[in-house]
Design an enzyme around this catalytic site. Structure first.
Site, PDB file in Angstrom:
ATOM      1  N   TYR A  23      10.596  -5.550 -37.669  1.00  0.00           N
ATOM      2  CA  TYR A  23       9.417  -6.425 -37.794  1.00  0.00           C
ATOM      3  C   TYR A  23       9.494  -7.359 -38.993  1.00  0.00           C
ATOM      4  O   TYR A  23       8.476  -7.673 -39.603  1.00  0.00           O
ATOM      5  CB  TYR A  23       8.124  -5.593 -37.883  1.00  0.00           C
TER       6      TYR A  23
ATOM      7  N   TYR B 136       0.236   4.008 -30.585  1.00  0.00           N
ATOM      8  CA  TYR B 136       1.582   3.460 -30.722  1.00  0.00           C
ATOM      9  C   TYR B 136       2.546   4.384 -29.987  1.00  0.00           C
ATOM     10  O   TYR B 136       2.548   5.599 -30.234  1.00  0.00           O
ATOM     11  CB  TYR B 136       2.015   3.328 -32.192  1.00  0.00           C
TER      12      TYR B 136
ATOM     13  N   ASP C 237       2.257  12.274 -26.501  1.00  0.00           N
ATOM     14  CA  ASP C 237       3.342  11.726 -27.303  1.00  0.00           C
ATOM     15  C   ASP C 237       3.299  12.430 -28.660  1.00  0.00           C
ATOM     16  O   ASP C 237       2.517  12.068 -29.529  1.00  0.00           O
ATOM     17  CB  ASP C 237       3.152  10.214 -27.432  1.00  0.00           C
TER      18      ASP C 237
ATOM     19  N   LYS D 180      11.669  11.776 -33.446  1.00  0.00           N
ATOM     20  CA  LYS D 180      11.582  11.693 -34.910  1.00  0.00           C
ATOM     21  C   LYS D 180      12.140  12.932 -35.631  1.00  0.00           C
ATOM     22  O   LYS D 180      13.341  13.025 -35.806  1.00  0.00           O
ATOM     23  CB  LYS D 180      10.148  11.381 -35.331  1.00  0.00           C
TER      24      LYS D 180
HETATM   25  C1  LIG Z   1       8.033   6.381 -33.641  1.00  0.00           C
HETATM   26  C2  LIG Z   1       7.238   6.640 -32.428  1.00  0.00           C
HETATM   27  C3  LIG Z   1       7.695   6.282 -31.149  1.00  0.00           C
HETATM   28  C4  LIG Z   1       8.996   5.543 -30.932  1.00  0.00           C
HETATM   29  O1  LIG Z   1      10.109   6.259 -31.309  1.00  0.00           O
HETATM   30  P1  LIG Z   1      11.495   5.491 -31.613  1.00  0.00           P
HETATM   31  O2  LIG Z   1      12.470   6.588 -31.883  1.00  0.00           O
HETATM   32  O3  LIG Z   1      11.230   4.611 -32.806  1.00  0.00           O
HETATM   33  O4  LIG Z   1      11.833   4.686 -30.422  1.00  0.00           O
HETATM   34  C5  LIG Z   1       6.894   6.603 -30.067  1.00  0.00           C
HETATM   35  N1  LIG Z   1       5.724   7.234 -30.219  1.00  0.00           N
HETATM   36  C6  LIG Z   1       5.253   7.600 -31.432  1.00  0.00           C
HETATM   37  C7  LIG Z   1       3.955   8.336 -31.530  1.00  0.00           C
HETATM   38  C8  LIG Z   1       5.986   7.301 -32.574  1.00  0.00           C
HETATM   39  O5  LIG Z   1       5.496   7.631 -33.784  1.00  0.00           O
END
Ligand SMILES: *Cc1c(COP(=O)(O)O)cnc(C)c1O
Length: 446
Positions: free
Chosen positions: A21, A152, A266, A295
């Protein structure tokens, strides 16, 4: 102003390498010379060297710190066997062990695992499999997703479509993103500790009821088009570090059941202990149908993510016309990443219950004084997450530099200066983080 001459690496980087970004002619990045334990050694654009506690855990991944001997050993050991093989028609110990491990600790009964190479891709897979699931059940017109504002879920196209429509990147790609169904952001909540050491969630109950009514109405209006509910449980991360009441997640579970939708959680940011539960879904006692993790999965060593799903989902797709989940990345279930993930998850299991509340307690103490600053709108903590929200946008460059002078690496965004420290931070490291954040905010915005 001419660029400072201090960091030759940053000068070579500039205009050549894109950063997240950031424009090509943006501020020069800091150059990392080394990383060990919870510390980064960086050279600033002016040439000054700094040793800093990494308050970001490298975007929430490096929960066990850098050069962790257990993770290093797992990586070396697998490197001496084989670092990668294709996953089509082949399998290997690291992948099978990791799938067993993840299904064993997941919130609710999870029976199947799909390995992806990043969080965003795992979200793509979760969305794709939701459509396949609905089609398999004779409902091929169900192709949209119900989510909440402020979320997100990643930067690929389908993932972007479920990110917040205003703060996400929707305006940059008009017409190119699928149009999803957005409920309001769940009202904010706080987790308090009672004198008896018990947890109590506090929120505006009326706002919560009104929100639940809206979600139910919205789902009812779109039943025939919806495939799944997609949501970050309890903590919305990159969408604003927003904490909401677990009851909202229970409402989404009910809504999903009432309308035949899958509940996709997520847990890419929240998983592996970060919020004070092994998975944030556990705050609500909710068992999802599909769960994405990423992550911290590899302790920040390598890129890996996974999609877990229930038996019901796996069976429906297996009985469908295509029989397979229609995805297969080149680096699917990369053995090196899986080997490190096995070691990382094992470390999480043995340590998060002590480390996360400990780090959280010290953080809460240290960040509390920020609430007294007139530039601060809110201070909140949950698990090992600490957030200082300002009344206006953060001056990222100046706050970063001011924190670094105090021995802390932070990467603020919007109106937020926050930290998700490595779990292995000692109390002194957490104090350095807290003092660094409060001091930097006071110096720049106070
Ligand atoms: C970081 C993140 C993603 C994306 O993961 P990447 O490995 O950066 O593609 C998706 N959902 C959440 C909640 C995140 O924090």
């Amino acid at each position: 102003m001419p660029d400072p001459v201090g960091s030759p690496l940053a000068a070579r980087d500039r205009g050549l390498v894109w950063h997240p970004y950031a424009p090509l002619d943006g501020p020069q990045p800091y150059a990392v010379e080394g990383a060990s334990g919870v510390h980064l050694t960086v050279t600033a654009p002016d040439g000054s060297q700094h040793e800093a506690v990494d308050a970001m855990a490298s975007w929430w991944c490096a929960v066990h710190g850098y050069r962790n001997p257990v993770l290093d050993a797992a990586a070396h050991d697998q490197l001496d066997r084989f670092s990668h093989v294709m996953f089509g028609g082949l399998t290997h110990e690291p992948a099978v062990s990791l799938a067993e491990r993840l299904t064993a600790i997941a919130p609710g009964p999870m029976s199947h695992v799909f390995f992806a190479d990043s969080g965003s891709v795992s979200v793509e897979v979760a969305l794709k499999l939701s459509l396949q699931y609905q089609a398999a059940r004779g409902r091929p017109r169900r192709q949209r997703f119900l989510t909440v504002r402020g979320g997100y879920h990643g930067d690929t196209f389908a993932a972007m479509s479920v990110c917040d429509p205003v703060d996400g990147m929707h305006s940059a790609f008009p017409g190119a993103l699928a149009r999803q169904v957005f409920a309001p952001r769940p009202p904010g909540a706080r987790l308090r500790m009672t004198v008896h050491g018990e947890h109590r969630w506090e929120t505006d109950e009326l706002a919560l009821e009104a929100w639940a009514d809206e979600v139910r109405t919205l789902a009812g209006a779109h039943t025939d088009e919806l495939a799944a509910v997609v949501v970050e449980p309890v903590l919305q991360g990159a969408g604003g570090m927003h904490v909401y009441h677990p009851a909202c997640l229970r409402v989404l579970r009910e809504v999903a059941d009432d309308h035949g939708l899958l509940l996709v959680v997520d847990e890419i940011a929240t998983g592996f202990g970060r919020t004070g539960r092994l998975f944030a879904s556990e705050w609500a006692d909710v068992a999802p149908d599909v769960m994405c993790v990423g992550k911290a999965l590899t302790g920040g060593y390598l890129s890996l993510a996974a999609v877990l799903m229930t038996r019901q989902v796996g069976e429906a797709i297996t009985r469908s016309q295509f029989r397979a989940l229609l995805h297969g990345p080149t680096f699917m279930a990369n053995p090196l990443a899986c080997a490190v993930a096995n070691a990382s998850v094992e470390l999480v299991e043995s340590s998060w219950k002590e480390d996360v509340p400990r780090v959280g307690r010290v953080l809460a103490e240290q960040l509390a004084p920020a609430a007294g600053l007139s530039c601060v709108a809110d201070v909140r903590t949950l698990g090992a997450v600490g957030v200082v929200q300002l009344t206006s946008a953060v001056d990222v460059g100046r706050v970063t530099a001011a924190a670094l002078r105090r021995g802390v690496w932070v990467r603020p965004f919007r109106d937020l200066v926050y930290t998700m420290p490595p779990y292995v931070c000692g109390d002194d490291d957490v104090r350095v983080i807290g003092e660094g954040i409060v001091g930097a905010v006071a110096e720049v915005h106070g």
